[in-house]
Motif scaffolding. Structure first.
Motif, PDB file in Angstrom:
ATOM      1  N   VAL A 198       0.844  -1.193   0.000  1.00  0.00           N
ATOM      2  CA  VAL A 198       0.000   0.000   0.000  1.00  0.00           C
ATOM      3  C   VAL A 198       0.879   1.243   0.000  1.00  0.00           C
ATOM      4  O   VAL A 198       1.806   1.364   0.808  1.00  0.00           O
ATOM      5  N   LEU A 199       0.573   2.156  -0.917  1.00  0.00           N
ATOM      6  CA  LEU A 199       1.239   3.455  -0.994  1.00  0.00           C
ATOM      7  C   LEU A 199       0.142   4.508  -0.946  1.00  0.00           C
ATOM      8  O   LEU A 199      -0.646   4.639  -1.881  1.00  0.00           O
ATOM      9  N   ALA A 200       0.052   5.231   0.173  1.00  0.00           N
ATOM     10  CA  ALA A 200      -1.047   6.176   0.392  1.00  0.00           C
ATOM     11  C   ALA A 200      -0.512   7.585   0.592  1.00  0.00           C
ATOM     12  O   ALA A 200       0.462   7.784   1.319  1.00  0.00           O
ATOM     13  N   SER A 201      -1.155   8.557  -0.040  1.00  0.00           N
ATOM     14  CA  SER A 201      -0.812   9.957   0.208  1.00  0.00           C
ATOM     15  C   SER A 201      -1.738  10.496   1.289  1.00  0.00           C
ATOM     16  O   SER A 201      -2.938  10.210   1.305  1.00  0.00           O
ATOM     17  N   LEU A 202      -1.171  11.254   2.209  1.00  0.00           N
ATOM     18  CA  LEU A 202      -1.919  11.855   3.307  1.00  0.00           C
ATOM     19  C   LEU A 202      -1.386  13.246   3.591  1.00  0.00           C
ATOM     20  O   LEU A 202      -0.235  13.561   3.268  1.00  0.00           O
ATOM     21  N   HIS A 203      -2.219  14.077   4.234  1.00  0.00           N
ATOM     22  CA  HIS A 203      -1.683  15.295   4.835  1.00  0.00           C
ATOM     23  C   HIS A 203      -1.854  15.272   6.349  1.00  0.00           C
ATOM     24  O   HIS A 203      -1.401  16.175   7.042  1.00  0.00           O
ATOM     25  N   GLN A 204      -2.505  14.183   6.871  1.00  0.00           N
ATOM     26  CA  GLN A 204      -2.711  14.057   8.316  1.00  0.00           C
ATOM     27  C   GLN A 204      -1.500  13.397   8.972  1.00  0.00           C
ATOM     28  O   GLN A 204      -1.270  12.203   8.816  1.00  0.00           O
ATOM     29  N   VAL A 205      -0.738  14.198   9.731  1.00  0.00           N
ATOM     30  CA  VAL A 205       0.468  13.696  10.373  1.00  0.00           C
ATOM     31  C   VAL A 205       0.156  12.558  11.344  1.00  0.00           C
ATOM     32  O   VAL A 205       0.854  11.551  11.395  1.00  0.00           O
ATOM     33  N   GLY A 206      -0.920  12.721  12.126  1.00  0.00           N
ATOM     34  CA  GLY A 206      -1.260  11.717  13.134  1.00  0.00           C
ATOM     35  C   GLY A 206      -1.495  10.353  12.537  1.00  0.00           C
ATOM     36  O   GLY A 206      -1.031   9.336  13.074  1.00  0.00           O
ATOM     37  N   LEU A 207      -2.205  10.283  11.421  1.00  0.00           N
ATOM     38  CA  LEU A 207      -2.475   8.999  10.767  1.00  0.00           C
ATOM     39  C   LEU A 207      -1.195   8.396  10.198  1.00  0.00           C
ATOM     40  O   LEU A 207      -1.009   7.181  10.220  1.00  0.00           O
ATOM     41  N   ILE A 234      11.206  11.445  16.091  1.00  0.00           N
ATOM     42  CA  ILE A 234      12.395  11.908  16.823  1.00  0.00           C
ATOM     43  C   ILE A 234      12.937  13.194  16.218  1.00  0.00           C
ATOM     44  O   ILE A 234      13.310  14.134  16.931  1.00  0.00           O
ATOM     45  N   GLU A 235      12.961  13.254  14.882  1.00  0.00           N
ATOM     46  CA  GLU A 235      13.514  14.421  14.178  1.00  0.00           C
ATOM     47  C   GLU A 235      12.382  15.359  13.773  1.00  0.00           C
ATOM     48  O   GLU A 235      12.049  15.501  12.604  1.00  0.00           O
ATOM     49  N   GLN A 236      11.808  16.038  14.766  1.00  0.00           N
ATOM     50  CA  GLN A 236      10.653  16.894  14.506  1.00  0.00           C
ATOM     51  C   GLN A 236      10.984  18.062  13.570  1.00  0.00           C
ATOM     52  O   GLN A 236      10.094  18.599  12.923  1.00  0.00           O
ATOM     53  N   ASP A 237      12.264  18.433  13.489  1.00  0.00           N
ATOM     54  CA  ASP A 237      12.638  19.502  12.556  1.00  0.00           C
ATOM     55  C   ASP A 237      12.400  19.065  11.112  1.00  0.00           C
ATOM     56  O   ASP A 237      12.067  19.884  10.246  1.00  0.00           O
ATOM     57  N   LYS A 238      12.518  17.753  10.840  1.00  0.00           N
ATOM     58  CA  LYS A 238      12.245  17.249   9.493  1.00  0.00           C
ATOM     59  C   LYS A 238      10.755  17.361   9.173  1.00  0.00           C
ATOM     60  O   LYS A 238      10.374  17.600   8.027  1.00  0.00           O
ATOM     61  N   LEU A 239       9.944  17.205  10.206  1.00  0.00           N
ATOM     62  CA  LEU A 239       8.501  17.357  10.022  1.00  0.00           C
ATOM     63  C   LEU A 239       8.174  18.787   9.616  1.00  0.00           C
ATOM     64  O   LEU A 239       7.339  19.024   8.736  1.00  0.00           O
ATOM     65  N   GLU A 252      -0.556  26.188   6.909  1.00  0.00           N
ATOM     66  CA  GLU A 252      -1.581  26.346   7.942  1.00  0.00           C
ATOM     67  C   GLU A 252      -2.060  25.013   8.516  1.00  0.00           C
ATOM     68  O   GLU A 252      -2.583  24.965   9.626  1.00  0.00           O
ATOM     69  N   SER A 253      -1.877  23.927   7.787  1.00  0.00           N
ATOM     70  CA  SER A 253      -2.314  22.630   8.295  1.00  0.00           C
ATOM     71  C   SER A 253      -1.343  22.055   9.322  1.00  0.00           C
ATOM     72  O   SER A 253      -1.694  21.125  10.052  1.00  0.00           O
ATOM     73  N   PHE A 254      -0.139  22.614   9.424  1.00  0.00           N
ATOM     74  CA  PHE A 254       0.901  21.989  10.254  1.00  0.00           C
ATOM     75  C   PHE A 254       0.537  21.958  11.736  1.00  0.00           C
ATOM     76  O   PHE A 254       0.514  20.913  12.357  1.00  0.00           O
ATOM     77  N   ASN A 255       0.229  23.113  12.333  1.00  0.00           N
ATOM     78  CA  ASN A 255      -0.020  23.161  13.771  1.00  0.00           C
ATOM     79  C   ASN A 255      -1.213  22.300  14.164  1.00  0.00           C
ATOM     80  O   ASN A 255      -1.183  21.583  15.148  1.00  0.00           O
ATOM     81  N   MET A 256      -2.280  22.350  13.367  1.00  0.00           N
ATOM     82  CA  MET A 256      -3.460  21.556  13.657  1.00  0.00           C
ATOM     83  C   MET A 256      -3.141  20.068  13.601  1.00  0.00           C
ATOM     84  O   MET A 256      -3.514  19.310  14.498  1.00  0.00           O
ATOM     85  N   GLU A 257      -2.410  19.660  12.563  1.00  0.00           N
ATOM     86  CA  GLU A 257      -2.116  18.229  12.403  1.00  0.00           C
ATOM     87  C   GLU A 257      -1.154  17.738  13.482  1.00  0.00           C
ATOM     88  O   GLU A 257      -1.286  16.632  13.984  1.00  0.00           O
ATOM     89  N   VAL A 258      -0.181  18.567  13.849  1.00  0.00           N
ATOM     90  CA  VAL A 258       0.755  18.158  14.901  1.00  0.00           C
ATOM     91  C   VAL A 258       0.013  18.017  16.222  1.00  0.00           C
ATOM     92  O   VAL A 258       0.246  17.097  17.001  1.00  0.00           O
ATOM     93  N   ALA A 259      -0.935  18.918  16.494  1.00  0.00           N
ATOM     94  CA  ALA A 259      -1.728  18.830  17.722  1.00  0.00           C
ATOM     95  C   ALA A 259      -2.499  17.521  17.769  1.00  0.00           C
ATOM     96  O   ALA A 259      -2.585  16.859  18.817  1.00  0.00           O
ATOM     97  N   LEU A 260      -3.057  17.100  16.617  1.00  0.00           N
ATOM     98  CA  LEU A 260      -3.790  15.853  16.560  1.00  0.00           C
ATOM     99  C   LEU A 260      -2.876  14.659  16.727  1.00  0.00           C
ATOM    100  O   LEU A 260      -3.304  13.584  17.166  1.00  0.00           O
TER     101      LEU A 260
END
Length: 262
Positions: A198-207, A234-239, A252-260
């Motif tokens: 499976v190769l899936a594209s996402l923008h949801q960091v939590g998933l 571990i390397e949150q700077d890469k995120l 704009e999606s970054f802070n919301m997705e990281v919070a989730l």
């Protein structure tokens, strides 16, 4: 064992926009890989190139050691299941017929024209329906199903192709969080239990953190991270690099997705 080999593949449109810079990647059999990035990063372009829906501007794509070309595109596409954000079902047709459409790659053109399917195709469709837990919906119109159920039908349609790989383009973007997690769990089960890569594209960091064996981070058409979910955690700077805009600000999606994801 490598299933997909992408060698210096790029995509530039006639208007000059470069959706994907020269990219080299190998996707291994049995992996659950997530392509992570904000909207417009190039995730969908990469998947469409792998499925032959887009033609590369440069480079080559090998699937099971066979080069993807215009000449063999239909034959290779029969081995690649594709799942879309919008489900891409025929709303006026019932669930069973929508699933059987996945067999059209294996049928002669005249069979496809009249939706003629042999018993073995129906048997396979019934199996796929049971696999996605929708047996009781076989003869319902697709338009009568919920979004999550429609995406399950789309997954069943991919399964009847008996693919070696499923490409899922933002498969949960239009679903609520609970249903999105259910669909991701189903895709993970298919990967691990049925042996379908499976190769899936996402923008949801939590998933991505929850389900991926491997995460490929894309930003502005370039791969900026390739590693495990643990490495990215571990390397949150890469995120942040994955979600950083040209002006240095974060999408704009970054802070919301990281919070989730916390």
């Amino acid at each position: 064992m490598s299933l997909i080999q992408i060698s210096q593949v790029s995509k530039q449109y006639e208007n000059g926009f470069r959706a994907l810079h020269p990219t080299t990647l190998t996707i291994n059999s049995g992996e659950f890989t997530v392509i992570l990035g904000p909207s417009g990063a190039g995730k969908s372009t990469l998947l469409r190139l792998l499925n032959g829906l887009e033609t590369p501007s440069s480079g080559q794509i090998l699937i099971a050691n066979r080069q993807l070309t215009l000449e063999n595109q239909r034959r290779l596409r029969a081995e690649i299941g594709m799942i879309f954000q919008e489900f891409n079902l025929v709303s006026r047709l019932n669930v069973m017929t929508n699933i059987l459409i996945g067999r059209l790659y294996h049928r002669a053109w005249w069979e496809s024209l009249f939706y003629l399917f042999p018993k073995k195709d129906y048997d396979l469709a019934h199996w796929a329906l049971a696999r996605v837990d929708l047996t009781e919906k076989a003869w319902n119109r697709a338009s009568k199903l919920s979004g999550g159920q429609q995406q399950r039908v789309a997954i069943a349609r991919a399964l009847v192709q008996q693919p070696s790989v499923i490409l899922a383009d933002e498969p949960v973007a239009s679903l609520d969080p609970i249903t999105a997690e259910e669909i991701m769990k189903l895709l993970l089960e298919i990967c691990k239990n049925d042996g379908v890569t499976v190769l899936a594209s996402l923008h949801q960091v939590g998933l991505a953190f929850q389900f991926a064996d491997r995460i490929i981070g894309i930003n502005r058409g370039q791969v900026v991270f390739d590693g495990t979910a643990e490495q990215l955690w571990i390397e949150q700077d890469k995120l942040q690099t994955i979600y950083r805009r040209e002006d240095g600000s974060l999408d704009e999606s970054f802070n919301m997705e990281v919070a989730l994801a916390q």
